[in-house]
Design an enzyme around this catalytic site. Structure first.
Site, PDB file in Angstrom:
ATOM      1  N   TYR A  59       0.815  -1.213   0.000  1.00  0.00           N
ATOM      2  CA  TYR A  59       0.000   0.000   0.000  1.00  0.00           C
ATOM      3  C   TYR A  59       0.850   1.266   0.000  1.00  0.00           C
ATOM      4  CZ  TYR A  59      -3.845  -3.053   1.626  1.00  0.00           C
ATOM      5  OH  TYR A  59      -4.775  -4.045   1.772  1.00  0.00           O
ATOM      6  N   GLY A  60       2.041   1.161   0.574  1.00  0.00           N
ATOM      7  CA  GLY A  60       2.864   2.365   0.709  1.00  0.00           C
ATOM      8  C   GLY A  60       2.422   3.294   1.809  1.00  0.00           C
TER       9      GLY A  60
END
Length: 314
Positions: A59-60
């Protein structure tokens, strides 16, 4: 906020969990929103009583979560993150898994992860995950770097939950993340009868996706189902096929009803909601905390979609 026990983990978790991925990634996919906006959203969720935060390597958003939870006593939080599976031809998938965990710990600014998942495991990945990666997960748990072992299914590729059906019979996971919604309630027949006896904690994803938030998309989907004979013609309003949900309940919107549908399903512990909009966050959490939908509405939904196992809501 309402709280429950997450299966056999004995973790006390909010019934509404903040998903830090999904289409919005806390608003970070919109160039006009900033990291500060995402941090404020996480803090807003915590102020509303949410203590369950779900992120992932892919997802970061792990750094944003780490920044947002600074100063909050760690015991007040339940942090869930995930590791994308190294490919089967990876030279050393075990080491890749260990390094992934260490990197997540650093980004989240914590000494341990409450629930560490193998991310998006499909049926074709199952033997690789079980034979090569699970021994490493167990060692990391013994070392105290993770508290519980989880898995998330690849719901888009596996809407019939084949991976979960196989793996839950072997009781591999402390926690599972499963797709379940109006349009594909098949986990009711195939997954929850396995999680409930084993007390595997259950996280609900895909409660609301495009088909349940965009009327045009929903109409197209129902039209296609009627064309295939999956839904008999005449049993729903062709122009507004889910109008009965709002007419026969006190739900103000279809997304509200969709969250309530999931929240009160036996076998669901936490309903995940993700957004980049503070007002939507408040609305979604409020929806999850509302009572179950009336029985006649549930019965009609079961009649319409109860035998479907191939939709996702996207």
């Amino acid at each position: 906020m309402d709280y429950t026990t997450l299966g056999r983990t004995e973790l006390k978790v909010s019934v509404a969990g903040l998903g830090c991925g999904g289409p919005s990634r806390l608003g970070l996919r919109d160039a006009s929103d900033s990291t500060d906006h995402a941090v404020a959203l996480i803090k807003q969720a915590f102020d509303l009583g949410v203590n369950f935060f779900d992120t992932a390597q892919s997802y970061g958003t792990e750094p944003v979560v780490g920044k947002a939870i600074r100063g909050i006593p760690r015991e007040k939080l339940v942090i869930s993150t995930k590791k994308t599976l190294p490919p089967p031809d990876h030279a050393n998938p075990e080491d890749e898994l260990r390094r992934g965990l260490e990197h997540s710990l650093k980004l989240l600014e914590t000494d341990y992860i409450d629930i560490y998942h193998l991310h998006g495991v499909e049926p074709k990945d199952y033997n690789h995950a079980k034979n090569r990666l699970m021994p490493v997960m167990r060692r990391l748990k013994q070392q105290g770097k993770i508290r519980f072992i989880g898995v998330t299914e690849g719901f888009v590729q596996d809407p019939q939950h084949r991976m979960l059906q196989d793996s839950l019979k072997e009781d591999l996971w402390d926690v599972v993340m499963v797709g379940f919604n109006f349009l594909n309630p098949s986990a009711r027949k195939t997954v929850f009868p396995l999680t409930l006896p084993s007390q595997a904690g259950t996280l609900n994803m895909f409660a609301v996706r495009r088909a349940l938030s965009q009327p045009k998309r929903l109409k197209e989907l129902v039209d296609a189902l009627m064309a295939k004979g999956e839904i008999p013609r005449g049993v729903v309003n062709a122009d507004d096929p889910m109008d009965f949900v709002l007419c026969d309940s006190d739900a103000a919107t279809l997304p509200e009803a969709a969250y309530r549908f999931c929240r009160h399903e036996p076998g669901v512990d936490v309903v995940l909601t993700g957004t980049g909009n503070p007002a939507h966050l408040q609305e979604n959490i409020a929806a999850i905390l509302k009572p179950a939908l009336p029985r006649p509405v549930l019965d009609k939904l079961k009649k319409l979609f109860g035998n479907l196992d191939y939709l996702t809501g996207n």
